[in-house]
Write a protein that holds these residues in place. Structure first.
Motif, PDB file in Angstrom:
ATOM      1  N   UNK A  27      -8.828 -43.291 -52.275  1.00 27.21           N
ATOM      2  CA  UNK A  27      -7.830 -42.406 -52.254  1.00 27.21           C
ATOM      3  C   UNK A  27      -7.025 -41.301 -53.011  1.00 27.21           C
ATOM      4  N   UNK A  28      -7.754 -40.656 -54.422  1.00 21.91           N
ATOM      5  CA  UNK A  28      -7.820 -39.551 -53.998  1.00 21.91           C
ATOM      6  C   UNK A  28      -8.446 -38.426 -53.260  1.00 21.91           C
ATOM      7  N   UNK A  29      -9.209 -38.923 -51.870  1.00 22.04           N
ATOM      8  CA  UNK A  29      -9.381 -37.919 -51.076  1.00 22.04           C
ATOM      9  C   UNK A  29      -8.405 -38.324 -50.084  1.00 22.04           C
ATOM     10  N   UNK A  30      -7.329 -39.052 -50.059  1.00 25.61           N
ATOM     11  CA  UNK A  30      -6.934 -39.419 -48.991  1.00 25.61           C
ATOM     12  C   UNK A  30      -5.819 -37.761 -49.377  1.00 25.61           C
ATOM     13  N   UNK A  31      -5.129 -38.190 -50.804  1.00 24.63           N
ATOM     14  CA  UNK A  31      -4.011 -37.226 -51.063  1.00 24.63           C
ATOM     15  C   UNK A  31      -4.903 -35.695 -50.513  1.00 24.63           C
TER      16      UNK A  31
END
Length: 206
Positions: free
Chosen positions: A31-35
């Protein structure tokens, strides 16, 4: 590179036989990588490969959780939206509107709001599937809160039965979104109080 753990023996796990064991730390890393990926390249150029690389996982770890990049992004948006929050219960229309504005102001300060939502709205203008999905992810929770606030106010006699929850959302969320996401201005002291009074006045004037 982070990898998913090996399958846990059937006798030691609670999940049904054959179910994948998904590590929460891996999910949060994705999820952090998506942002980060959205902020860097935008939705159109974002890829599962790029997300996996940023997260330090294999592509299969992403696909175990989401079947496409659209589903991944919508899950991310839904995770910080207002869905699941209780309807404010302050005992007055002004208090409930003010509480809603406080929640929404906090939500719009989240990196997802500034880095993800504007880009998704651009894509939504080109793709009806994305438009429908984004509308549901962003509006369902907010609409439920607005409907609850208006219904309680009608029950207390503060608003007529014809009062419109959609108008409440337009009056409340529109100015906040413009200030915090489009113009990217800070919310000055007292602004939410003034906006809450304006929303109440607008609802009563109809």
């Amino acid at each position: 590179m982070t990898t998913e753990p090996a399958a846990v023996p059937a006798a030691a796990r609670r999940a049904p036989a054959g179910a994948a064991v998904l590590r929460e730390d891996v999910t949060e890393a994705i999820r952090a990588a998506v942002v980060e990926e959205l902020a860097a390249v935008g939705f159109a150029r974002m890829s599962i490969e790029g997300i996996a690389r940023r997260a330090g996982v294999g592509k299969t770890a992403v696909y175990r959780r989401w079947k496409s990049k659209l589903h991944l992004v919508l899950d991310l948006v839904g995770a910080f939206a207002t869905d699941g929050l209780p309807v404010p219960a302050t005992g007055s229309l002004y208090g409930d509107v003010r509480a809603l504005l406080e929640v929404m102001s906090h939500v719009l300060r989240h990196p997802v709001a500034s880095a993800v939502i504007p880009d998704l709205l651009v894509e939504a203008a080109r793709n009806p599937e994305i438009a429908d999905a984004v509308r549901g992810a962003l509006l369902d929770g907010q609409r439920r809160l607005a409907e609850g606030i208006v219904a309680e106010a009608v029950g207390r006699g503060e608003l007529p039965g014809s009062a419109c929850p959609e108008r409440a959302l337009d009056l409340a969320i529109g100015p906040l979104y413009w200030r915090q996401v489009v113009v990217r201005d800070a919310v000055p002291a007292g602004y939410l109080d003034e906006l809450a009074r304006a929303v109440v006045a607008g609802l009563r004037a109809v």
